[in-house]
Scaffold this active site. Structure first.
Site, PDB file in Angstrom:
ATOM      1  N   SER A  11      30.584 -18.870  28.920  1.00 39.23           N
ATOM      2  CA  SER A  11      29.973 -18.994  30.238  1.00 39.23           C
ATOM      3  C   SER A  11      30.792 -18.189  31.254  1.00 39.23           C
ATOM      4  O   SER A  11      31.845 -17.640  30.928  1.00 39.23           O
ATOM      5  CB  SER A  11      29.919 -20.466  30.679  1.00 39.23           C
ATOM      6  OG  SER A  11      31.231 -20.995  30.807  1.00 39.23           O
ATOM      7  N   GLY A  14      33.543 -14.693  31.358  1.00 40.20           N
ATOM      8  CA  GLY A  14      33.617 -14.217  29.985  1.00 40.20           C
ATOM      9  C   GLY A  14      32.259 -13.836  29.444  1.00 40.20           C
ATOM     10  O   GLY A  14      32.103 -12.797  28.783  1.00 40.20           O
ATOM     11  N   TYR A 140      47.426 -25.108  39.249  1.00 37.30           N
ATOM     12  CA  TYR A 140      46.579 -23.992  38.809  1.00 37.30           C
ATOM     13  C   TYR A 140      47.200 -22.652  39.196  1.00 37.30           C
ATOM     14  O   TYR A 140      47.298 -21.738  38.375  1.00 37.30           O
ATOM     15  CB  TYR A 140      45.195 -24.131  39.428  1.00 37.30           C
ATOM     16  CG  TYR A 140      44.267 -22.983  39.102  1.00 37.30           C
ATOM     17  CD1 TYR A 140      43.719 -22.853  37.833  1.00 37.30           C
ATOM     18  CD2 TYR A 140      43.931 -22.038  40.065  1.00 37.30           C
ATOM     19  CE1 TYR A 140      42.863 -21.806  37.530  1.00 37.30           C
ATOM     20  CE2 TYR A 140      43.076 -20.993  39.771  1.00 37.30           C
ATOM     21  CZ  TYR A 140      42.538 -20.872  38.508  1.00 37.30           C
ATOM     22  OH  TYR A 140      41.696 -19.829  38.204  1.00 37.30           O
TER      23      TYR A 140
END
Length: 251
Positions: A11, A14, A140
């Site tokens: 999804s 990519g 992150y």
């Protein structure tokens, strides 16, 4: 034609990147944890392989079947948004396992064949959070910033063997699943003391002034993969380009 191996191709960036390289006539190895064939066009140039970048056995099996790879696109990643204080350490480790150590493991798996051929390109997909301060994304950002430093060092090691290393830094794309691709709801990571601080940030996420489209990232990856210069950083998307400009020139 050259062969590109793309991680996290089920999804988002990519998937769009796999479509883009197929349209350009390349052989594409689209990898994903749970292989699916309904999102990509049928093509003799396409192979879909299972791959979990956090599993050494899965990596070894995938690389063996893949064979010769000209370009590795390390795209697989997971997100986390929330107050660092409230983010469980086991989840932070999962973020690093995919975003940082998974990238490093894929590089180690494919560098030997590229070094022996004295050709190849590694494109590591990070994030525009590396270009500016982003609250509520400490873990992150740390996982992606680590890959920025890793790649900038690897450029010199692999450049000796004519293997290129590039960084693509996507901006904010509301259509991607970023923090939704985990079992943790971002709102669960906003304890009461942080609610007033977090409210305007979530509002900004919901109504961004500039955003990145998946095709912007696919195009940036394509350009990076084919770039023969010494350029390393490729911001992708209007907002990422703006952040990169501000970091370079101020304003």
């Amino acid at each position: 034609m050259p062969t590109v191996l793309i991680t996290g191709a089920s999804s988002g960036y990519g998937l769009e990147t796999a479509r883009h390289f197929l349209a350009k006539g390349w052989n594409v190895i689209a990898t994903m944890r749970n292989p699916r064939t309904d999102t990509l066009p049928r093509s003799e140039a396409l192979r879909i392989l299972p791959l979990d970048v956090t599993d050494p056995g899965s990596i070894a099996a995938c690389v063996e079947v893949a064979g010769s790879v000209d370009v590795l696109v390390n795209n697989a990643g997971i997100g986390v948004v929330g107050a660092f204080e409230a983010t469980p350490m086991d989840h932070i480790r999962k973020v690093f396992d995919t975003n940082t150590f998974g990238v490093m493991a894929m590089c180690q798996a494919l560098i030997p064949q590229m070094r022996e051929r004295r050709s190849g390109v590694i494109v590591n997909v990070t994030s525009s959070v590396t270009l500016s301060d982003m609250p509520l994304a400490a873990a992150y950002k740390a996982s992606k910033q680590a890959i920025e430093g890793f790649s900038e060092s690897l450029v010199h090691e692999l450049g000796y063997f004519d293997v290129r290393v590039k960084l693509v830094e996507p901006g904010y794309a509301p259509t991607t699943r970023f923090a939704q691709n985990t079992s943790i709801n971002p709102l669960d990571l906003i304890p009461a003391p942080y609610e007033a601080f977090a409210a305007p940030i979530f509002e900004a996420f919901a109504t961004p002034q500039m955003t990145t489209k998946e095709r912007d990232v696919a195009e940036a990856i394509w350009v990076a993969a084919n770039d023969a210069s010494g350029r390393i950083h490729f911001p992708a998307g209007e907002d990422a380009v703006d952040l990169a400009r501000r970091r370079t020139f101020g304003g």
